[in-house]
Design a protein around this motif. Sequence first.
Motif, short mmCIF file in Angstrom:
data_model
loop_
_atom_site.label_atom_id
_atom_site.label_comp_id
_atom_site.label_asym_id
_atom_site.label_seq_id
_atom_site.Cartn_x
_atom_site.Cartn_y
_atom_site.Cartn_z
N PRO A 52 -17.56 0.43 6.26
CA PRO A 52 -16.31 1.19 6.52
C PRO A 52 -15.37 0.52 7.51
O PRO A 52 -14.19 0.87 7.53
CB PRO A 52 -16.83 2.54 7.05
CG PRO A 52 -18.21 2.29 7.49
CD PRO A 52 -18.76 1.20 6.63
N ASP A 53 -15.85 -0.43 8.31
CA ASP A 53 -14.98 -1.08 9.28
C ASP A 53 -14.46 -2.43 8.78
O ASP A 53 -13.88 -3.21 9.54
CB ASP A 53 -15.70 -1.27 10.63
CG ASP A 53 -16.96 -2.12 10.50
OD1 ASP A 53 -17.43 -2.33 9.36
OD2 ASP A 53 -17.47 -2.55 11.55
N ALA A 54 -14.66 -2.74 7.50
CA ALA A 54 -14.19 -4.01 6.95
C ALA A 54 -12.66 -4.00 6.83
O ALA A 54 -12.04 -2.95 6.62
CB ALA A 54 -14.81 -4.24 5.58
N PRO A 55 -12.02 -5.16 6.96
CA PRO A 55 -10.58 -5.23 6.76
C PRO A 55 -10.23 -5.01 5.29
O PRO A 55 -11.02 -5.33 4.39
CB PRO A 55 -10.22 -6.65 7.20
CG PRO A 55 -11.49 -7.42 7.04
CD PRO A 55 -12.60 -6.46 7.33
N VAL A 56 -9.06 -4.44 5.04
CA VAL A 56 -8.61 -4.19 3.67
C VAL A 56 -7.41 -5.09 3.37
O VAL A 56 -6.78 -5.62 4.28
CB VAL A 56 -8.23 -2.70 3.47
CG1 VAL A 56 -9.45 -1.82 3.65
CG2 VAL A 56 -7.12 -2.28 4.40
N PRO A 57 -7.09 -5.31 2.09
CA PRO A 57 -5.97 -6.19 1.74
C PRO A 57 -4.68 -5.77 2.43
O PRO A 57 -4.30 -4.59 2.40
CB PRO A 57 -5.87 -6.04 0.23
CG PRO A 57 -7.24 -5.65 -0.20
CD PRO A 57 -7.79 -4.80 0.90
N ALA A 58 -4.02 -6.73 3.04
CA ALA A 58 -2.79 -6.45 3.80
C ALA A 58 -1.56 -6.65 2.92
O ALA A 58 -0.54 -7.18 3.37
CB ALA A 58 -2.72 -7.36 5.03
N THR A 59 -1.66 -6.23 1.67
CA THR A 59 -0.58 -6.43 0.71
C THR A 59 -0.28 -5.14 -0.03
O THR A 59 -1.20 -4.41 -0.43
CB THR A 59 -0.95 -7.52 -0.31
OG1 THR A 59 -1.23 -8.74 0.38
CG2 THR A 59 0.20 -7.76 -1.28
N ARG A 60 0.99 -4.88 -0.20
CA ARG A 60 1.47 -3.77 -1.03
C ARG A 60 2.08 -4.40 -2.28
O ARG A 60 3.08 -5.11 -2.20
CB ARG A 60 2.51 -2.96 -0.26
CG ARG A 60 3.23 -1.87 -1.05
CD ARG A 60 4.17 -1.12 -0.10
NE ARG A 60 4.99 -0.15 -0.79
CZ ARG A 60 6.22 -0.39 -1.23
NH1 ARG A 60 6.76 -1.59 -1.06
NH2 ARG A 60 6.91 0.54 -1.85
N LEU A 61 1.45 -4.17 -3.43
CA LEU A 61 1.96 -4.74 -4.68
C LEU A 61 3.04 -3.86 -5.26
O LEU A 61 2.88 -2.63 -5.34
CB LEU A 61 0.83 -4.90 -5.69
CG LEU A 61 -0.20 -6.01 -5.46
CD1 LEU A 61 -1.16 -6.07 -6.64
CD2 LEU A 61 0.49 -7.35 -5.26
N VAL A 62 4.14 -4.47 -5.69
CA VAL A 62 5.26 -3.73 -6.28
C VAL A 62 5.59 -4.36 -7.63
O VAL A 62 5.63 -5.59 -7.77
CB VAL A 62 6.50 -3.79 -5.36
CG1 VAL A 62 7.72 -3.19 -6.06
CG2 VAL A 62 6.23 -3.05 -4.06
N LEU A 63 5.79 -3.51 -8.62
CA LEU A 63 6.27 -3.95 -9.93
C LEU A 63 7.53 -3.17 -10.25
O LEU A 63 7.48 -1.98 -10.57
CB LEU A 63 5.20 -3.70 -11.00
CG LEU A 63 5.57 -4.15 -12.42
CD1 LEU A 63 5.80 -5.65 -12.47
CD2 LEU A 63 4.48 -3.74 -13.42
N PRO A 64 8.72 -3.80 -10.13
CA PRO A 64 9.97 -3.07 -10.35
C PRO A 64 10.38 -3.07 -11.83
O PRO A 64 9.89 -3.85 -12.63
CB PRO A 64 10.97 -3.88 -9.52
CG PRO A 64 10.44 -5.28 -9.56
CD PRO A 64 8.94 -5.17 -9.65
N GLY A 65 11.28 -2.14 -12.14
CA GLY A 65 11.91 -2.13 -13.46
C GLY A 65 10.98 -1.83 -14.61
O GLY A 65 11.15 -2.36 -15.72
N VAL A 66 9.99 -0.96 -14.42
CA VAL A 66 9.02 -0.65 -15.48
C VAL A 66 9.62 0.40 -16.41
O VAL A 66 10.04 1.47 -15.97
CB VAL A 66 7.70 -0.14 -14.88
CG1 VAL A 66 6.74 0.30 -15.99
CG2 VAL A 66 7.06 -1.21 -14.00
N ARG A 67 9.65 0.07 -17.69
CA ARG A 67 10.10 1.01 -18.71
C ARG A 67 8.89 1.53 -19.49
O ARG A 67 7.91 0.82 -19.68
CB ARG A 67 11.07 0.34 -19.69
CG ARG A 67 12.31 -0.28 -19.04
CD ARG A 67 13.11 0.74 -18.26
NE ARG A 67 13.64 1.80 -19.08
CZ ARG A 67 14.95 1.92 -19.37
NH1 ARG A 67 15.83 1.07 -18.89
NH2 ARG A 67 15.36 2.92 -20.12
N VAL A 68 8.98 2.76 -19.93
CA VAL A 68 7.88 3.40 -20.65
C VAL A 68 7.92 2.98 -22.12
O VAL A 68 8.95 3.08 -22.78
CB VAL A 68 7.97 4.93 -20.53
CG1 VAL A 68 6.90 5.60 -21.38
CG2 VAL A 68 7.85 5.35 -19.07
#
Length: 325
Positions: free
Chosen positions: A40-56
């Motif tokens: 539980p004390d391990a570091p987690v990924p320091a990245t926020r992934l974003v994917l813009p312009g997604v159409r359904v």
Amino acid sequence: MRTQPSTRPEPATRTLTAPPSLTPLLARGALLSPFKRPRPDAPVPATRLVLPGVRVDLARLAAYERVCGFATGPDVLPVTYPHVLAFPLAMRIMAGRDFPLPLLGLVHTSIGITQYEEPTAAAEYDLAVRVEGLASHRRGTEATVLTEARADGRLVWESRSTYLARHRTRGETAGNAARGPASDGPAPSSREESGEGSAPSRTLPALAEWRLAQDVGRRYGAVSGDRNPIHLHPLTARLFGFPRAIAHGMWSVARCLAEYGPQSAVEIRADFRAPVLLPGTVTYAAQGLAFELRTGDRVHLTGDVRPLPPGTATGGDPAPAAPTG
């Protein structure tokens, strides 16, 4: 007993130009899993992934609606569909080297959804996924993954999913650890913890009974992209300790919410308690805000749907970073 996920500084944003391919991510996550040592004390990924312009993709949406029991044709997305749109981003993070929990055997234990306004099928979405933190759990370590969907800069939908990596904890003997649930395979799925599939203290009235075919997992995998082998065939499910293939937890949630009825500005909570074996027969029960899915006295899923108070704020809207591939 769970502790709250640890807080950390806002992660750096990485913007993608296309959705990640799921098949190589599953393979990479499975290969890296034996080398992970969750805590539980391990570091987690320091990245926020974003994917813009997604159409359904309207054809894929219609197929999803049919598999999950939603009405086809309305312009409004099913309340669970943004999870499907963002699932490749979550998989990219959880299959990475810097994600501290092994993807192999990771268990999807709960999901909380806040829908601030009804997302439409015609809109264009900016999707974002990040790991909020880790927390200790009585059976191991649990990660919280935040997913957000924005339209025209407004946060219209967000979810928090918890994923459990089971391992021995302080004070737990090897025998107790061995009596834990069988592995759920190389991608997140629903859990079956010892004693947690029993009926809750309040039994909800049964409203519908569904006979589930053996191919429910294959059909949902085709429309969601989640082709975890435990859902596809009895032979592959047996490799991970299940007697037969099991339904996706997110299919179970979606099917219940399709039966529950339309959702506008709502907050939804669902806890996965025991897998649904395929083929099989399940009972949908609901009363007031609460719903559940069960077989006899064995409860597979519990949840509730609560309307948001008028004027509920959607929170901040971070600006997207430049695409990095």
